[in-house]
Write a protein that holds these residues in place. Structure first.
Motif, PDB file in Angstrom:
ATOM      1  N   GLN A 181       0.451   5.461   0.282  1.00 56.73           N
ATOM      2  CA  GLN A 181      -0.449   6.571   0.619  1.00 56.73           C
ATOM      3  C   GLN A 181       0.371   7.837   0.836  1.00 56.73           C
ATOM      4  OE1 GLN A 181      -2.773   6.428   4.309  1.00 56.73           O
ATOM      5  NE2 GLN A 181      -4.457   7.467   3.283  1.00 56.73           N
ATOM      6  N   ASN A 182      -0.137   8.923   0.278  1.00 56.00           N
ATOM      7  CA  ASN A 182       0.535  10.225   0.408  1.00 56.00           C
ATOM      8  C   ASN A 182       2.017  10.140   0.018  1.00 56.00           C
ATOM      9  OD1 ASN A 182      -1.852  11.434   1.330  1.00 56.00           O
ATOM     10  ND2 ASN A 182      -1.435  10.808   3.439  1.00 56.00           N
ATOM     11  N   TYR A 228       0.531   3.840  -8.859  1.00 57.68           N
ATOM     12  CA  TYR A 228       0.967   5.142  -8.357  1.00 57.68           C
ATOM     13  C   TYR A 228       1.170   6.149  -9.486  1.00 57.68           C
ATOM     14  CZ  TYR A 228       3.888   8.629  -6.001  1.00 57.68           C
ATOM     15  OH  TYR A 228       4.404   9.809  -5.508  1.00 57.68           O
ATOM     16  N   ILE A 266       0.831  -1.200   0.000  1.00 58.85           N
ATOM     17  CA  ILE A 266       0.000   0.000   0.000  1.00 58.85           C
ATOM     18  C   ILE A 266       0.872   1.259   0.000  1.00 58.85           C
ATOM     19  CG2 ILE A 266      -1.782   1.314   1.228  1.00 58.85           C
ATOM     20  CD1 ILE A 266      -2.781  -1.295   2.419  1.00 58.85           C
ATOM     21  N   SER A 299      -7.379   3.791   5.348  1.00 59.11           N
ATOM     22  CA  SER A 299      -6.708   4.975   4.783  1.00 59.11           C
ATOM     23  C   SER A 299      -7.221   6.247   5.440  1.00 59.11           C
ATOM     24  CB  SER A 299      -6.899   5.028   3.271  1.00 59.11           C
ATOM     25  OG  SER A 299      -8.259   5.205   2.920  1.00 59.11           O
ATOM     26  N   SER A 329      -5.637   6.502   8.784  1.00 57.17           N
ATOM     27  CA  SER A 329      -4.262   6.964   8.670  1.00 57.17           C
ATOM     28  C   SER A 329      -4.172   8.482   8.627  1.00 57.17           C
ATOM     29  CB  SER A 329      -3.622   6.366   7.409  1.00 57.17           C
ATOM     30  OG  SER A 329      -2.321   6.880   7.226  1.00 57.17           O
ATOM     31  N   THR A 330      -5.070   9.102   7.859  1.00 58.08           N
ATOM     32  CA  THR A 330      -5.028  10.568   7.728  1.00 58.08           C
ATOM     33  C   THR A 330      -5.452  11.277   9.009  1.00 58.08           C
ATOM     34  OG1 THR A 330      -7.299  10.608   6.842  1.00 58.08           O
ATOM     35  CG2 THR A 330      -5.483  10.465   5.262  1.00 58.08           C
ATOM     36  N   GLU A 360      -8.209   9.632  -1.231  1.00 56.95           N
ATOM     37  CA  GLU A 360      -7.342   9.396  -0.070  1.00 56.95           C
ATOM     38  C   GLU A 360      -5.875   9.260  -0.467  1.00 56.95           C
ATOM     39  OE1 GLU A 360      -8.098   9.529   3.147  1.00 56.95           O
ATOM     40  OE2 GLU A 360     -10.127  10.120   2.551  1.00 56.95           O
ATOM     41  N   ASN A 361      -5.561   9.539  -1.750  1.00 55.22           N
ATOM     42  CA  ASN A 361      -4.186   9.477  -2.241  1.00 55.22           C
ATOM     43  C   ASN A 361      -3.549   8.129  -1.934  1.00 55.22           C
ATOM     44  OD1 ASN A 361      -2.101  10.734  -3.670  1.00 55.22           O
ATOM     45  ND2 ASN A 361      -1.068  11.385  -1.789  1.00 55.22           N
ATOM     46  N   VAL A 362      -4.290   7.052  -2.236  1.00 54.30           N
ATOM     47  CA  VAL A 362      -3.848   5.719  -1.856  1.00 54.30           C
ATOM     48  C   VAL A 362      -3.908   4.751  -3.033  1.00 54.30           C
ATOM     49  CG1 VAL A 362      -6.126   4.918  -1.079  1.00 54.30           C
ATOM     50  CG2 VAL A 362      -4.073   3.923  -0.075  1.00 54.30           C
ATOM     51  N   TYR A 419     -10.207   1.497   2.312  1.00 61.27           N
ATOM     52  CA  TYR A 419     -10.694   2.870   2.466  1.00 61.27           C
ATOM     53  C   TYR A 419     -10.821   3.241   3.948  1.00 61.27           C
ATOM     54  CZ  TYR A 419     -13.721   6.967   2.046  1.00 61.27           C
ATOM     55  OH  TYR A 419     -14.251   8.229   2.146  1.00 61.27           O
TER      56      TYR A 419
END
Length: 343
Positions: free
Chosen positions: A36-37, A225, A34, A337, A340-341, A303-305, A334
Motif C-alpha cells: 500500500q502506498n 503493483y 500486501i 486499507s 491504514s490511511t 486505496e493504492n493497494v 478494503y
C-alpha cells in the motif's frame, strides 16, 4: 528495486481472515502479502507446503501454483500485441485460426475471447456456439487456447517469451516460473491426487504445451503493483501505460448486460451482483483474479493497494461457498486499507 517495508498497520483483520479461510478449506499452508502506498505493509507465511510429513515450511521464497491467476499474464501479452499493432481488439478471430470455416467462430472477436463473452464451448468433442458472441458470459477454456495461439501466430513469440522480456527480466524476478509438472520443492496439497502427478488443464496453455505457473507471494504482489502503477517501476515508465490501461479497464462489449465485467481476462469491479467475485464494498475500478488453488490477486487503485493471498488447496470442500469467501477477503482488505490511511 526493493520496496520499503512499513508495518505500522499490521492488517490484523486480513491475517485473521486468510488463516481462517485456509483452515476451513483444509489448506496445509498459505501466505499473505500486501503493498500500500508504494510500501510493503504486511507479509506472513504459515503452515507447510503439503500434507507430507516431511513437507517444507511455507516461507518467503515458497512458490505456489497460481492456476487461473496466470490469465493476468496472458491478458498482458494480448495487450502488448494490440499496442504493437499485431492485431486489433475487435478483429475477427477467423483470420487467425486454421479451421476458420467452423460456424462456431461466426462473429467472435479478440474482445470476446478476452472478456469470456465468446460463447464457445466444447461439447462431445466438438466446438459449438453456446450463445451469440457478446450476449452472455461463461468461463470456458477454448478462449485461452485461442488467445495463446493467436498471440504466438501474430507476434512470433509465446506468452512466456513476451512477459519474460517485458516484465520478469527487467524486474529481476527469481520466483516466477512456467513448469509442466510439480517438483519436490513445489509440492502442494491436492484434493484429487498426489501432488507428484502432472497437474495442468486446457486453460494452462502457453504456446501449445501444458504449463503451470508457480509464483511466490512477493512476486505475484509485485506483478499486481506494476499494474497499479500503470507500468512505472523505480520512477521510470518501464511498460507503456496504454498496455496496462487496456488490460485493467472494462472491455466487455455490452457493459449494460448483468454479467461479469472483464478487462483483458481480469475481473473488473463495476456494480454489485450475487455472482461477483469482488467484495461488495470494494470500490468500482478495482480488479482481481482468483485461481482454482484459491490464490487471489486483488488491486484496489482507489486505496493504492495490492493484496495477495496464497493457498495450496485445489478447489474447496463440498458445500463451501468460495464466492462468499473471496468477496469477504476483498471487503476485509478494503476495510483495513482505509483504516491504514486514517492512522
Amino acid at each position: 528495486m526493493i520496496l520499503e517495508k512499513d508495518y505500522t498497520n499490521t492488517f490484523e483483520g486480513v491475517h485473521t481472515h486468510v488463516k481462517e479461510s485456509a483452515e476451513k478449506m483444509g489448506s496445509s499452508g498459505g501466505a499473505l502479502y500486501i503493498i500500500q502506498n508504494d510500501k510493503v505493509v504486511t507479509e506472513s507465511y504459515f503452515g507447510k507446503q503439503s500434507n507430507d510429513i516431511h513437507a517444507r515450511d511455507v516461507k518467503s521464497d515458497t512458490q505456489f501454483h497460481i492456476a487461473s491467476v496466470r490469465k493476468a499474464y496472458i491478458g498482458f501479452a494480448a495487450a502488448y500485441a494490440i499496442y504493437n499493432g499485431y492485431f486489433s481488439i475487435d478483429d475477427s478471430i477467423r483470420q487467425f485460426v486454421e479451421d476458420s470455416h467452423l460456424s462456431a467462430y461466426e462473429g467472435v472477436t479478440i474482445r470476446h475471447l478476452l472478456t469470456h463473452t465468446h460463447g464457445l464451448k466444447i461439447e462431445n468433442g466438438k466446438l459449438i456456439s453456446e450463445y451469440k458472441p457478446g450476449e452472455s458470459w461463461a468461463y470456458r477454456g477454448p478462449s485461452i487456447d485461442l488467445l495463446t495461439t493467436i498471440i504466438k501466430k501474430t507476434t512470433g513469440r509465446s506468452v512466456a517469451d513476451i512477459v519474460n522480456e517485458q516484465v520478469f527480466e527487467p524486474l529481476a524476478f527469481q520466483s516466477t516460473e512456467w513448469i509442466k509438472m510439480s517438483q519436490p520443492h513445489l509440492k502442494i496439497a491436492n484434493t484429487l491426487r498426489d501432488a507428484d502427478d502432472i497437474i495442468w488443464t486446457e486453460t494452462d496453455v502457453v504456446d501449445g504445451s501444458g504449463m503451470n505457473m508457480y509464483v511466490s507471494a512477493q512476486e505475484l504482489a509485485l506483478w499486481g503493483y506494476i499494474h497499479l502503477t500503470e507500468g512505472k517501476w523505480g520512477g521510470k515508465q518501464l511498460i507503456p501505460r496504454e498496455i496496462i490501461q487496456m488490460a485493467t479497464s472494462i472491455q466487455t462489449p455490452n457493459p449494460r448486460l448483468p454479467i461479469h465485467k472483464n478487462g483483458f481476462l481480469w475481473f473488473v469491479k463495476d456494480t454489485n451482483h450475487n455472482f461477483n467475485q469482488i467484495g461488495d464494498t470494494v470500490p468500482k475500478g478495482s480488479y482481481q483474479l482468483l485461481g482454482y488453488t484459491n490464490v487471489a490477486l486483488l488491486v484496489i487503485p482507489e486505496e493504492n493497494v495490492v493484496a495477495v493471498r496464497m493457498f495450496n488447496r485445489y478447489g474447496s470442500p463440498e458445500g463451501y461457498d468460495y464466492l462468499k469467501d473471496i468477496r469477504s477477503f476483498g471487503d476485509t482488505v478494503y476495510k483495513w486499507s482505509i483504516k491504514s490511511t486514517m492512522q
